[in-house]
Each structure stands twice: as C-alpha cells, then as structure tokens.
Design an enzyme around this catalytic site. Sequence first.
Site, PDB file in Angstrom:
ATOM      1  N   SER A 131       0.760  -1.212   0.033  1.00  0.00           N
ATOM      2  CA  SER A 131      -0.061   0.021  -0.090  1.00  0.00           C
ATOM      3  C   SER A 131       0.843   1.217  -0.029  1.00  0.00           C
ATOM      4  O   SER A 131       0.348   2.150  -0.348  1.00  0.00           O
ATOM      5  CB  SER A 131      -0.868   0.051   1.317  1.00  0.00           C
ATOM      6  OG  SER A 131      -1.686  -1.159   1.303  1.00  0.00           O
ATOM      7  N   HIS A 152      -0.982  -2.764  -7.060  1.00  0.00           N
ATOM      8  CA  HIS A 152      -1.777  -2.494  -6.108  1.00  0.00           C
ATOM      9  C   HIS A 152      -3.287  -2.700  -6.458  1.00  0.00           C
ATOM     10  O   HIS A 152      -3.899  -1.858  -6.812  1.00  0.00           O
ATOM     11  CB  HIS A 152      -1.294  -1.088  -5.635  1.00  0.00           C
ATOM     12  CG  HIS A 152      -1.940  -0.474  -4.413  1.00  0.00           C
ATOM     13  ND1 HIS A 152      -2.335   0.754  -3.929  1.00  0.00           N
ATOM     14  CD2 HIS A 152      -2.336  -1.472  -3.448  1.00  0.00           C
ATOM     15  CE1 HIS A 152      -3.090   0.734  -2.982  1.00  0.00           C
ATOM     16  NE2 HIS A 152      -2.872  -0.397  -2.255  1.00  0.00           N
ATOM     17  N   GLU A 164      -3.529  -0.207  -9.161  1.00  0.00           N
ATOM     18  CA  GLU A 164      -2.281   0.849  -9.733  1.00  0.00           C
ATOM     19  C   GLU A 164      -1.251   0.116  -9.855  1.00  0.00           C
ATOM     20  O   GLU A 164      -0.995  -1.015  -9.165  1.00  0.00           O
ATOM     21  CB  GLU A 164      -2.372   1.431  -8.041  1.00  0.00           C
ATOM     22  CG  GLU A 164      -2.412   2.955  -8.012  1.00  0.00           C
ATOM     23  CD  GLU A 164      -2.221   3.546  -6.497  1.00  0.00           C
ATOM     24  OE1 GLU A 164      -2.427   2.870  -5.577  1.00  0.00           O
ATOM     25  OE2 GLU A 164      -1.924   4.767  -6.491  1.00  0.00           O
ATOM     26  N   ASN A 203      -3.427   5.856  -2.037  1.00  0.00           N
ATOM     27  CA  ASN A 203      -3.424   6.002  -0.496  1.00  0.00           C
ATOM     28  C   ASN A 203      -2.770   7.596   0.016  1.00  0.00           C
ATOM     29  O   ASN A 203      -2.903   7.815   0.952  1.00  0.00           O
ATOM     30  CB  ASN A 203      -2.473   4.717  -0.120  1.00  0.00           C
ATOM     31  CG  ASN A 203      -3.331   3.399  -0.085  1.00  0.00           C
ATOM     32  OD1 ASN A 203      -4.663   3.533   0.094  1.00  0.00           O
ATOM     33  ND2 ASN A 203      -2.649   2.431   0.034  1.00  0.00           N
TER      34      ASN A 203
END
Length: 297
Positions: A131, A152, A164, A203
């Site tokens: 993350s 991700h 991602e 994130n």
Amino acid sequence: MTKDKENSSQVESNIRSAAVVGAGQMGAGIAQVLAQNGIATQLYDQSADALQRANALIRKLLDRQIEKEKISPADKEATLSHLSDAADLSDLAQADIVIEAIIERPDAKHELFSKLDEICKPQTILASNTSSISITKIAAATNRPEKVIGLHFMNPVPVMELVEIIRGLQTSDETYAISKALTQEIGKTPVTARFDYPGFIVNRILVPMINEAFFVLMEGIATPEEIDAAMKLGTNQPMGPLQLADFVGLDTCLAICQIFHNEIGEDKYRPCPLLIKYVEAGWYGRKAGRGVYTYEE
Ligand code: CAA
Ligand code: NAD
C-alpha cells in the site's frame, strides 16, 4: 499518471501460472480473481489457519455468485481447479509471476523478496501489493530488480476495478508491459503511478483522510457513527472513513501513516494517537472482530 485505459496496449502477458504469497483479505481476493480468469494459481501463507480461512472465503464468495446467478456451478469448479495451496515457498519456483500480499512491513517484504529471488526461475516477475512501501527498495533486495513491480489491488479485490501499477526505478519496460497486460486480462483497469513515492496515488490521498477522521473522533467532534454518516451522506462515499479503516485493517492504516510520516517527513502525516492506541490494543478492525466498531463474525 498515464492514461492506461485509452492507451491500452495489445501486448499479451502470456502469464499462465501465478503464485500469491499472503492469504489474508487481499491475497485471497487476488488468488480468486486470477483463478477465475483461468490462471493456475498457487496460494501460500506462513499461517496454515490463514490459508484455510482464505479457501473457505473464496468458496463462500463463489457460492454467493452462484446464488445471484452471476456464475454457474461449473464456473465455480473451474475456478477451484485453477487454485492450489502451496506448502512451502519453494513450491512457487515455476510461477510466471508471484504477487506478494503479506503484512505491510518493509523488513518482512525485503526478506521475502530476497528469498523469492533465490527460489523462482529467472523469468519470474515478482510483484508487490504493498500500500505504501518503496518498490525501488523492495527491488533492490533482489538480484532481478528489473523484474520487480508494484501491482496494487484494491479491497475487496473481486469487486474493485482498479489496479494501481507502480514502477520502481529499476522496473523494465518489458516487466511493466507484461504486468499491465495481465491486469487487463483479469478484467481490471490499470492506472500507473509514474513515481515510486509513498502511497502512490490512491493511498496518498485516501489514508490522510482516514487518519484525519481519527483526529475528529479523538477531539470529540462527533461519534464514529456521526463521522461515517456525515461522510457517506455528505460526500457520497460508499463507506464512511472509520468504517473503511476497519475494513482495510487499522494495523495496515497505521503502517501506511508511519511510512508517510517517516519517508515524506512532514508533520501533516503524523499518525493520530487514537489510531496508534487502537492498534496497540489489537483492535485491527473487521478482521479482528473489533476496531472502531465491533463485529459479530
Ligand atoms: N469480498 C468480495 N466481494 C464482496 C465483499 C468482499 N469482502 N464485500 C462485498 N462484496 C460484493 C458483494 O458480493 C456484491 O457483489 P454483487 O454486486 O456481484 O452482488 C457487491 O460487492 C456489493 O456488495 P453489497 O451489496 O453486499 O454491499 P455494498 O453495496 O455495501 O458494497 C462494498 C460493499 C463494495 C465493499 C462497498 O461498501 C465499497 O465500495 N466500499 C468502499 C471500498 C473501498 O473504498 N475500497 C478501497 C479501500 S483502500 C484500498 O484497497 C487500498 C489500500 O491499500 C488500503
Ligand atoms: P492481512 O493481515 O489480512 O493478511 C496478511 C497475511 O500475510 C496474513 O495471513 C499473514 O499470515 C501473512 N503473512 C505475514 N507475513 C508473511 C510472510 N513472511 N510470509 C507469508 N505470509 C505472511 O493483510 P491484507 O489486508 O491482506 O494486506 C496485505 C498487503 O496488501 C499489505 O501489504 C497491505 O498494505 C496491502 N493492501 C491492503 C489493502 C486492504 O484494504 N487491506 C488494500 C490494498 C493493499
């Protein structure tokens, strides 16, 4: 950010076999999606219990899809026929790609990638579902840094469309093209972070919001229910930020905040003391039965 959907390449990944390391909520979902798309997928976890829970969850989710007539019983069997448990990391040697989804701790990831580098065939791509941790640093723990990449996935993996993609400084164009093609072949939409900075795109934006929700709670401005209702009704988010924190895992949220604070080095990323306390108490969220809220299951 590159416009991956518009520029979607015609490259085929030629990935026929995959392995997922870490059978928690993310690893189970990633393995399910790979297997549902016909890729022979091995799942490994250092905890036999986690592996068992992952298999039970995948079966439950497939049964739910049958009930909703989204898949047939034959589809379920086909998916399960593409899934197998690995008893040892060394069983993953022949996988075309390994996707890591273990705990969000840099030392644990570096150690694992170094082991995978020794075990896996030279062509194997080593991907991380991290993350927030530097892909460049993870790649540097191997002797094949050009074959290391960030993929991700979002939680819950079977539902969320985005993957991602994060290129480490060393990631080759070939590794990137194969990995991107794979995400498209399994029905996801890739978006690429051009620079490997902590938290990438999603994130970097989402987790400070979650952390701020803990400050709002700690300062007594509103109750958890009021904070979540305000954000759901006021900004049309499907879950409020505290509900989402419980869903992601408070341990994971805190680990991400700490990476931001340590690596970006700005006070605005200071983890909320209340979030730290909850994690110290073992209140990791939904997966632990207790986080901001308590859960029956
Ligand atoms: N696993 C798999 N599928 C799930 C699921 C789970 N844990 N939870 C729900 N679903 C599926 C349901 O089966 C249902 O599928 P169908 O449409 O095929 O019937 C669908 O999701 C909708 O579920 P529900 O109707 O039961 O519930 P809902 O409408 O409230 O949606 C939700 C649930 C999809 C989780 C929704 O609340 C949501 O989108 N929440 C926000 C999720 C989010 O923001 N994820 C990103 C987290 S951040 C991240 O992942 C990055 C990181 O590094 C931390
Ligand atoms: P989780 O706690 O549900 O599962 C982690 C699993 O990894 C556990 O089953 C644990 O036994 C296993 N594990 C830990 N160390 C291991 C090792 N050295 N070797 C093998 N297995 C090991 O965590 P999660 O929520 O699935 O998150 C996994 C990764 O995915 C983390 O890097 C996290 O940041 C990332 N991620 C999480 C979310 C989310 O919403 N939870 C979303 C995207 C990415």
